[in-house]
Write an enzyme that holds these catalytic residues in place. Structure first.
Site, PDB file in Angstrom:
ATOM      1  N   THR A 285     -13.771 -11.868 -50.711  1.00 21.23           N
ATOM      2  CA  THR A 285     -15.358 -11.500 -50.428  1.00 21.23           C
ATOM      3  C   THR A 285     -15.730 -11.831 -51.938  1.00 21.23           C
ATOM      4  O   THR A 285     -16.149 -10.953 -52.608  1.00 21.23           O
ATOM      5  CB  THR A 285     -15.423 -10.226 -49.842  1.00 21.23           C
ATOM      6  OG1 THR A 285     -14.400  -9.738 -49.146  1.00 21.23           O
ATOM      7  CG2 THR A 285     -16.623 -10.007 -49.568  1.00 21.23           C
ATOM      8  N   ASP A 286     -16.298 -12.858 -52.110  1.00 18.85           N
ATOM      9  CA  ASP A 286     -16.755 -13.413 -53.385  1.00 18.85           C
ATOM     10  C   ASP A 286     -18.031 -12.427 -53.861  1.00 18.85           C
ATOM     11  O   ASP A 286     -18.052 -12.089 -55.060  1.00 18.85           O
ATOM     12  CB  ASP A 286     -17.390 -14.907 -53.388  1.00 18.85           C
ATOM     13  CG  ASP A 286     -16.612 -15.891 -53.097  1.00 18.85           C
ATOM     14  OD1 ASP A 286     -15.419 -15.695 -53.108  1.00 18.85           O
ATOM     15  OD2 ASP A 286     -16.897 -17.277 -52.634  1.00 18.85           O
ATOM     16  N   PRO A 287     -18.809 -11.823 -52.800  1.00 16.82           N
ATOM     17  CA  PRO A 287     -19.950 -11.127 -53.524  1.00 16.82           C
ATOM     18  C   PRO A 287     -19.258  -9.653 -53.925  1.00 16.82           C
ATOM     19  O   PRO A 287     -20.254  -8.887 -54.260  1.00 16.82           O
ATOM     20  CB  PRO A 287     -21.066 -11.217 -52.401  1.00 16.82           C
ATOM     21  CG  PRO A 287     -20.309 -11.369 -51.162  1.00 16.82           C
ATOM     22  CD  PRO A 287     -19.201 -12.226 -51.684  1.00 16.82           C
TER      23      PRO A 287
END
Length: 676
Positions: free
Chosen positions: A453-455
């Site tokens: 989950t990049d963010p």
């Protein structure tokens, strides 16, 4: 009459109005060229190779004018407000067709992209269904991409009977000219017979900014012969069509991009041979028939069948071959796309796969975000997300398994920062060794600047945060590699991986299990997040499904996890995180700033939904036998509690009344999902 129907067993969709609530696009492509076209025959295109760039604007107009009565209309409706007497769009896997009836004149417009080359081909067939002879003019216009007003130009070459537009690619230094001069920078359009008038200037052809009026050239009954200099270039033609009652006529148009006029002339000679365009379309039809015939899926749900047997196969060809049309992308995306592509073309998937191994560092680390040109100097490409090595291992092993040849792991390739050439198997060992070393105080994999989950960039901003998902992904990767290690006779490494899996299982159950579900991870200060007592972001779906997939959760733990996951269920799939974030959460980071219910902030995210589906199958929950009667293949309701809407829970667990979920799930889904 419904808005649409699937026909021919699901291989085509018929749409009965140009006025759908959103554009219903078909996309047509080969390895060099991409275009999309909506239910009204409009869309844009891109040149893919040798360098990706926009190819043309978003319209393709075909106006017909009765030269005796001055009546005029559009064969595909747009851009005019008037509607035809009858209209139908048919999207096929290989092409799109548009049928309309106006003033007793029936038109059929067809578009496709051939198997090779930077071009699209349109055919317009006109039939007179009245009892009077018709003297018609067909006005066609397509916009050319331009390189800005200093480069924009367009002209009709009478000798070549072709309209051209040319620009030289932007380059900074003198030495860079040679690097770009081979590109396809000559746009063109020609027809199967010479036009009687032309325009190359958009402003002069249309004559006004009003998008809902006839172009001035159509009103005047003739193009003006304009050229384009430092304005917006187009290729506009006028063709005469004279039809006796019941007679028909057809004109073909080829829109494309080449390096020089000589190449265009050769293409024109080849395509205008009798039957050549129809043959090119039949080649594409046979090609896609072969792909769709490689395997079929049969379920009790006919919509799933037609989706799986036709349209998802097209998607699985498009994504890896055109890299999802992305110039900046995370490496996990193409790696996952190769898994699907390997079901149709294992050699092609493997060839693309090896290129991704070359992006790995000798340390074992695989940079997640990349640019198409390899210049990873900005934005997400500068951040160190930690999940690249997991996907390199998982996806590569699936591609090799689909290929049916484990010896492919002996293929050698290099590293992005070293001249060393090693086997893919050694690359994977380096990847898992690196990830095993990059662990924190709880023995979990470090979060870095984001896991899958990049963010979620808050927990590891000081370099100490730990991810439950990453830790489970390490165990799952090891689980997959054990089988291949044993087949290679590498018993020592297989034993090492088993020990790692046992260690991870004990650590995750000791530190991450809170009695109801697994926490998402630990922040830089060692505090867990994703707990039942938190106001927002209590449960993260990937932290529950991957422990099941990796054999970390067992027995009653799985029952307890599913009791929690049931609360994430909606008719359109499970929520990614719940409750959604409505205000900034410094522990989670950027995810909490995204619009609630979109992207990673509590949406129904396709990747996470498929992880959930995989976990469901792996855990046999719910059992297929609960849903399918073997004799009738009719769906029945299982003996288990109905899944609840995520918002139909206790009052104290409801999000604020202003939240968009309330409309989307309670009103729109309940009222309209079945109809859609």
């Amino acid at each position: 009459m419904p808005f649409y129907q699937f026909k021919n067993g699901g291989k085509q969709i018929e749409i009965y109005t140009p006025d759908t609530i959103a554009d219903w696009k078909n996309y047509l492509f080969n390895d060099d060229y991409y275009m999309e076209v909506n239910q009204a025959g409009q869309g844009s295109s891109q040149v893919i190779k040798p360098l990706r760039r926009p190819a043309s604007g978003s319209y393709r107009y075909f106006f017909l004018k009765d030269m005796d009565t001055s009546n005029a209309w559009s064969a595909t409706v747009r851009p005019l407000p008037e509607r035809p007497d009858k209209y139908r769009c048919v999207h096929h896997l290989t092409h799109s067709e548009f049928f309309s009836l106006n003033n007793g004149i029936r038109t059929a417009v067809c578009v496709f992209v051939p198997k090779t080359g930077c071009r699209e081909i349109w055919s317009v067939r006109v039939k007179n269904e009245t009892d009077k002879a018709k003297n018609l003019s067909l006005f066609s216009v397509v916009p050319f991409s331009d390189g800005g007003l200093m480069n924009a130009n367009g002209w009709y070459d009478e000798k070549a009977e072709t309209t051209f537009s040319y620009f030289f690619p932007y380059h900074t230094t003198y030495e860079q000219k040679a690097q770009v001069e081979h590109l396809n920078t000559l746009s063109y359009v020609f027809a199967s017979r010479p036009p009687i008038s032309t325009d190359a200037n958009e402003r002069i052809f249309f004559g006004a900014d009003d998008p809902y009026r006839l172009p001035v050239a159509v009103i005047n009954g003739c193009c003006s012969g304009s050229v384009c200099n430092s304005e917006k270039p187009v290729g506009a033609f006028q063709h005469e069509i004279q039809l006796a009652p019941g007679a028909s006529d057809e004109i073909h148009f080829v829109i494309g991009f080449e390096n020089c006029e000589k190449h265009v002339a050769a293409i024109k000679t080849e395509l205008l041979k009798e039957g050549a365009i129809e043959t090119a379309l039949q080649v594409m039809i046979r090609y896609w028939d072969d792909i769709c015939a490689q395997f079929t899926v049969q379920t009790p749900d006919e919509n799933i069948n037609l989706f799986m047997n036709y349209w998802i196969k097209k998607q699985n060809q498009f994504q890896p071959r055109l890299n999802r049309l992305c110039a900046v992308f995370p490496v996990r995306n193409p790696l996952q796309d190769f898994m699907g592509y390997s079901m149709f073309n294992p050699p092609g998937a493997f060839e693309l796969l090896v290129e991704k191994f070359k992006q790995q560092s000798i340390s074992g680390f695989l940079q997640q975000w990349h640019t198409e040109d390899g210049k990873n100097e900005h934005g997400l490409c500068k951040l160190n997300f930690m999940d690249g090595g997991f996907w390199l291992t998982i996806c590569a092993l699936i591609v090799v398994h689909q290929h049916g040849d484990a010896s492919l792991l002996d293929t050698k390739t290099g590293y992005v920062d070293s001249d060393t050439n090693e086997t893919l198997y050694q690359h994977m060992k380096r990847a898992l060794a690196y990830l095993t070393e990059q662990r924190g105080a709880h023995g979990f994999c470090l979060f870095g600047e984001g896991d899958w989950t990049d963010p979620v960039n808050g927990p590891g901003r000081k370099g100490r945060g730990e991810s439950t998902w990453s830790t489970c992904a390490l165990s799952f990767s090891a689980k997959m590699l054990i089988e291949f290690a044993e087949e290679r006779g590498d018993a020592a490494y297989a034993s090492e991986l088993r020990a790692l899996r046992a260690e991870i299982k004990e650590l995750v159950n000791r530190h991450a299990w809170n009695g109801q579900w697994y926490v998402c991870g630990f922040d830089d200060d060692g505090k867990s997040f994703g707990n039942p007592d938190e106001e927002e972001g209590r449960i993260f779906i990937n932290s529950q499904t991957w422990p099941i997939m990796a054999d970390i959760a067992e027995g009653t733990q799985i029952d307890t996890i599913y009791a929690a996951l049931d609360n994430l269920a909606t008719p359109a799939g499970p929520l990614l995180v719940w409750p959604v974030f409505t205000k900034y959460n410094s522990t989670w980071g950027r995810i909490s700033l995204k619009l609630a219910g979109t992207s990673e902030n509590g949406s129904i995210y396709c990747h996470a939904s498929m992880f959930k589906a995989y976990a469901d199958c792996y855990a046999d929950r719910p059992r297929i036998s609960d849903y399918i009667d073997a004799g009738t293949k009719n769906r029945t309701e299982p003996e288990r509690p109905l899944l609840r809407f995520a918002l139909d829970l206790e009052p104290d667990r409801q999000p604020p009344a202003r939240h968009a979920y309330r409309y989307h799930y309670r009103r729109r889904t309940k009222n309209h999902l079945d109809d859609f």
